[in-house]
Design a protein around this motif. Structure first.
Motif, PDB file in Angstrom:
ATOM      1  N   GLN A 243      35.177   5.558  12.461  1.00 49.63           N
ATOM      2  CA  GLN A 243      35.325   6.389  13.648  1.00 49.63           C
ATOM      3  C   GLN A 243      36.795   6.503  14.027  1.00 49.63           C
ATOM      4  N   ASP A 244      37.139   7.597  14.715  1.00 51.83           N
ATOM      5  CA  ASP A 244      38.532   7.879  15.030  1.00 51.83           C
ATOM      6  C   ASP A 244      38.962   7.237  16.347  1.00 51.83           C
ATOM      7  N   TRP A 245      38.707   7.878  17.483  1.00 50.64           N
ATOM      8  CA  TRP A 245      38.996   7.411  18.842  1.00 50.64           C
ATOM      9  C   TRP A 245      40.475   7.467  19.231  1.00 50.64           C
ATOM     10  N   GLU A 246      41.311   8.117  18.410  1.00 48.86           N
ATOM     11  CA  GLU A 246      42.727   8.194  18.777  1.00 48.86           C
ATOM     12  C   GLU A 246      42.965   9.126  19.955  1.00 48.86           C
ATOM     13  N   VAL A 247      42.193  10.206  20.059  1.00 45.13           N
ATOM     14  CA  VAL A 247      42.326  11.086  21.224  1.00 45.13           C
ATOM     15  C   VAL A 247      42.070  10.290  22.498  1.00 45.13           C
ATOM     16  N   HIS A 248      41.062   9.428  22.468  1.00 45.48           N
ATOM     17  CA  HIS A 248      40.755   8.605  23.639  1.00 45.48           C
ATOM     18  C   HIS A 248      41.886   7.636  23.953  1.00 45.48           C
ATOM     19  N   MET A 249      42.463   7.043  22.922  1.00 47.33           N
ATOM     20  CA  MET A 249      43.532   6.081  23.166  1.00 47.33           C
ATOM     21  C   MET A 249      44.742   6.755  23.832  1.00 47.33           C
ATOM     22  N   ILE A 250      45.059   7.959  23.377  1.00 44.50           N
ATOM     23  CA  ILE A 250      46.181   8.694  23.972  1.00 44.50           C
ATOM     24  C   ILE A 250      45.842   9.084  25.410  1.00 44.50           C
ATOM     25  N   GLU A 251      44.621   9.566  25.613  1.00 41.36           N
ATOM     26  CA  GLU A 251      44.233   9.993  26.960  1.00 41.36           C
ATOM     27  C   GLU A 251      44.196   8.822  27.927  1.00 41.36           C
ATOM     28  N   HIS A 252      43.796   7.640  27.449  1.00 45.60           N
ATOM     29  CA  HIS A 252      43.785   6.493  28.356  1.00 45.60           C
ATOM     30  C   HIS A 252      45.156   6.291  28.986  1.00 45.60           C
ATOM     31  N   GLN A 253      46.194   6.400  28.185  1.00 44.75           N
ATOM     32  CA  GLN A 253      47.532   6.214  28.731  1.00 44.75           C
ATOM     33  C   GLN A 253      47.983   7.407  29.570  1.00 44.75           C
ATOM     34  N   LEU A 254      47.541   8.599  29.188  1.00 43.52           N
ATOM     35  CA  LEU A 254      47.778   9.756  30.054  1.00 43.52           C
ATOM     36  C   LEU A 254      47.150   9.500  31.426  1.00 43.52           C
ATOM     37  N   GLY A 255      45.923   8.981  31.432  1.00 46.36           N
ATOM     38  CA  GLY A 255      45.247   8.680  32.683  1.00 46.36           C
ATOM     39  C   GLY A 255      45.939   7.590  33.477  1.00 46.36           C
TER      40      GLY A 255
ATOM     41  N   VAL B 232      47.455   2.888  22.239  1.00 49.05           N
ATOM     42  CA  VAL B 232      46.937   2.053  21.152  1.00 49.05           C
ATOM     43  C   VAL B 232      46.743   2.920  19.918  1.00 49.05           C
ATOM     44  N   ILE B 233      47.224   2.449  18.786  1.00 45.97           N
ATOM     45  CA  ILE B 233      47.115   3.217  17.538  1.00 45.97           C
ATOM     46  C   ILE B 233      45.984   2.637  16.686  1.00 45.97           C
ATOM     47  N   LEU B 234      45.041   3.485  16.337  1.00 42.35           N
ATOM     48  CA  LEU B 234      43.879   3.078  15.540  1.00 42.35           C
ATOM     49  C   LEU B 234      43.962   3.697  14.152  1.00 42.35           C
ATOM     50  N   ASP B 235      43.163   3.171  13.238  1.00 38.67           N
ATOM     51  CA  ASP B 235      43.217   3.686  11.865  1.00 38.67           C
ATOM     52  C   ASP B 235      41.850   4.090  11.331  1.00 38.67           C
ATOM     53  N   GLY B 236      40.912   4.423  12.229  1.00 41.63           N
ATOM     54  CA  GLY B 236      39.586   4.802  11.759  1.00 41.63           C
ATOM     55  C   GLY B 236      39.449   6.266  11.399  1.00 41.63           C
ATOM     56  N   GLY B 237      40.396   7.085  11.855  1.00 39.95           N
ATOM     57  CA  GLY B 237      40.295   8.517  11.607  1.00 39.95           C
ATOM     58  C   GLY B 237      40.982   8.926  10.328  1.00 39.95           C
ATOM     59  N   TYR B 238      41.292  10.202  10.228  1.00 37.92           N
ATOM     60  CA  TYR B 238      41.860  10.730   8.988  1.00 37.92           C
ATOM     61  C   TYR B 238      43.357  10.477   8.857  1.00 37.92           C
ATOM     62  N   LYS B 239      44.029  10.155   9.961  1.00 34.84           N
ATOM     63  CA  LYS B 239      45.469   9.951   9.921  1.00 34.84           C
ATOM     64  C   LYS B 239      45.840   8.884  10.927  1.00 34.84           C
ATOM     65  N   LYS B 240      46.462   7.814  10.459  1.00 32.16           N
ATOM     66  CA  LYS B 240      46.975   6.805  11.375  1.00 32.16           C
ATOM     67  C   LYS B 240      48.332   7.262  11.878  1.00 32.16           C
TER      68      LYS B 240
END
Length: 388
Positions: free
Chosen positions: A265-277, A366-374
C-alpha cells in the motif's frame, strides 16, 4: 493473491435507520460510567445528543462529557480525555461524531493508563499497547475516515507541529459502531465532500501499488465506482437516503482492512497531508484532493499499468490510438475533473498554506516505500510547489 495474510475485524456494525435502537443492549455489556466524546454543537442541533443522553440515563449510566473535539483532534484533547477516564473510572468511551471524534476516543482509550508519555510511545515509537485499554463504541455522524471499524487514530501535537497517525491492533477497534445514514444529512456540504474524497483517497492509496492480479483490486474498483456514482447523486440531493447509505458503507469498508488484503500500500499522499494539516488545520479530505493530482502526475510512470487500468476501468477512458502514458494521464485528468465537480479547492493557497510552509511540510512528512515511488523531501517539495 501475492502475500499471505490474516484477517480479523471485531467491530460489530449496526447499520440503518433503526441502528440507534441497539445502543441500549450494547450498554449492558459495560460498567456504569460512560465518557461521552463529541465535537462542538452539531449533535445538539440535530437532536442526536438528547436521544443518546436519554438512552444512557434509561440504562442507568453515569455520564461524563468531553466536548469540542476539533476536526484535527489534538494531543491536549487526548490527554484531557485520559484524565477524565482515570478520575471517573470510566468503563466505556462513546464517541458520537465523525472520524475525528472516534480517532480521539481511541487515543484516549490507550492513553488513559499509559505508563509514560503516550504520544512518544504510541505515535512516535509505535510501541505495542501494554497497558489497560478502555473499550470504545461509536455513533457515526459523518462518513469519511472509516475510523468506525478500524484501529486508526490520527492526532495532532500542536506544540511539536506534528500530525501523526497510528493503526492500533484489533483490541483498540470500536467494540460496536452505530451507522445511521440519516445522521449525515446535516453535515455541511464542505464537510460532506471532504469526507467523500477522504474515502476515495483511502481506496486509491491501497489501489496504486503492486503489479499482481489481485482480487482486492477488483473489490477496490467496485467500491470506487459506487462512491463516485453515489457522490454525484448526493451532490444534487444531500438527503437521498440510498446515496448517503452507499457512501457511508463505502467509507466503512474502504478502511476496515478488507480493501487492503494481500496488498502493498502507498499512503504517501496521507503522510504529506498530515503535515499540511499540522500547519494549516485544513479539512483532511480537502488537503488530500489538492495533493493527489500533482502526486499522481509525478509517480504514475513507476506504476504505469495500474494507472492505465484506473483510467480504463474507473473513468472509461477510450484507449484507442493512445499511448499508455496518454491513457494514464487522461485518467488522472478525469480524477481532477471529479475533484472540481465536487467543488473542492485545487490549490494549497486556498486552504491557508503559505509559501514558506512548503519546505517545512516537505521535510517533516513521513516517507513510506509501499507505493510505486519512494520520494525524497526534495521531491515532496516539488509536488507541493505544483499544488501551490
Amino acid at each position: 493473491m501475492k502475500f499471505d495474510f490474516n484477517y480479523y475485524n471485531p467491530t460489530k456494525i449496526y447499520f440503518g435507520k433503526t441502528a440507534l435502537n441497539n445502543l441500549k443492549d450494547e450498554l449492558k455489556n459495560y460498567g456504569e460510567t460512560v465518557l461521552l466524546v463529541y465535537g462542538k454543537n452539531s449533535i445538539k442541533k440535530s437532536g442526536l445528543y438528547d436521544k443518546v443522553i436519554e438512552i444512557l440515563k434509561e440504562s442507568n449510566k453515569k455520564v461524563v462529557e468531553l466536548a469540542g473535539i476539533k476536526s484535527n483532534p489534538t494531543y491536549n484533547q487526548m490527554m484531557e480525555g485520559a484524565r477524565l477516564v482515570r478520575e471517573n473510572n470510566v468503563d466505556l468511551i462513546l464517541g458520537v461524531g465523525g472520524g475525528s471524534v472516534i480517532d480521539c476516543s481511541k487515543a484516549i482509550s490507550v492513553s488513559a493508563y499509559c505508563d509514560g508519555d503516550a504520544w512518544e510511545k504510541y505515535w512516535i515509537n509505535f510501541e505495542e499497547v501494554n497497558n489497560k485499554i478502555v473499550p470504545v463504541g461509536s455513533i457515526l455522524t459523518m462518513a469519511g475516515t472509516g475510523s468506525e471499524m478500524n484501529g486508526g487514530s490520527v492526532i495532532t501535537h500542536e506544540e511539536k507541529m506534528l500530525k501523526n497517525g497510528r493503526v492500533f491492533s484489533p483490541e483498540v477497534y470500536p467494540k460496536f459502531s452505530i451507522l445511521n445514514p440519516e445522521y449525515t444529512y446535516t453535515v455541511p456540504k464542505y464537510q460532506m465532500i471532504s469526507g467523500i474524497f477522504d474515502t476515495l483517497s483511502h481506496l486509491m492509496e491501497q489501489y496504486f501499488s503492486g503489479d499482481d492480479n489481485n482480487t482486492t483490486d477488483y473489490i477496490l474498483e467496485g467500491v470506487i465506482e459506487a462512491l463516485i456514482d453515489n457522490a454525484r447523486v448526493a451532490l444534487k440531493n444531500p438527503e437521498d437516503y440510498e446515496a448517503r447509505s452507499n457512501i457511508m458503507w463505502c467509507t466503512t469498508i474502504g478502511l476496515n482492512t478488507i480493501t487492503g488484503v494481500s496488498k502493498a500500500q502507498d499512503w504517501e499522499v496521507h503522510m504529506i497531508e498530515h503535515q499540511l494539516g499540522a500547519y494549516t488545520d485544513c479539512a483532511h479530505g480537502i488537503g488530500l484532493a489538492i495533493i493527489s493530482i500533482p502526486y499522481y502526475k509525478y509517480i504514475y510512470k513507476y506504476g504505469l499499468d495500474k494507472f492505465v487500468r484506473f483510467a480504463e476501468k474507473i473513468w472509461k477512458v477510450e484507449s484507442k490510438n493512445l499511448t499508455k502514458d496518454e491513457i494514464a494521464l487522461a485518467g488522472i485528468e478525469k480524477l481532477s475533473e471529479f475533484i472540481k465537480e465536487l467543488g473542492i479547492p485545487t490549490t494549497l493557497r486556498e486552504v491557508g498554506a503559505t509559501e514558506d510552509m512548503l519546505p517545512k511540510i516537505a521535510n517533516s512528512s513521513v516517507i513510506l516505500d509501499g507505493g510505486y515511488k519512494k520520494l525524497t523531501p526534495d521531491e515532496i517539495l516539488t509536488i507541493l510547489k505544483e499544488a501551490y
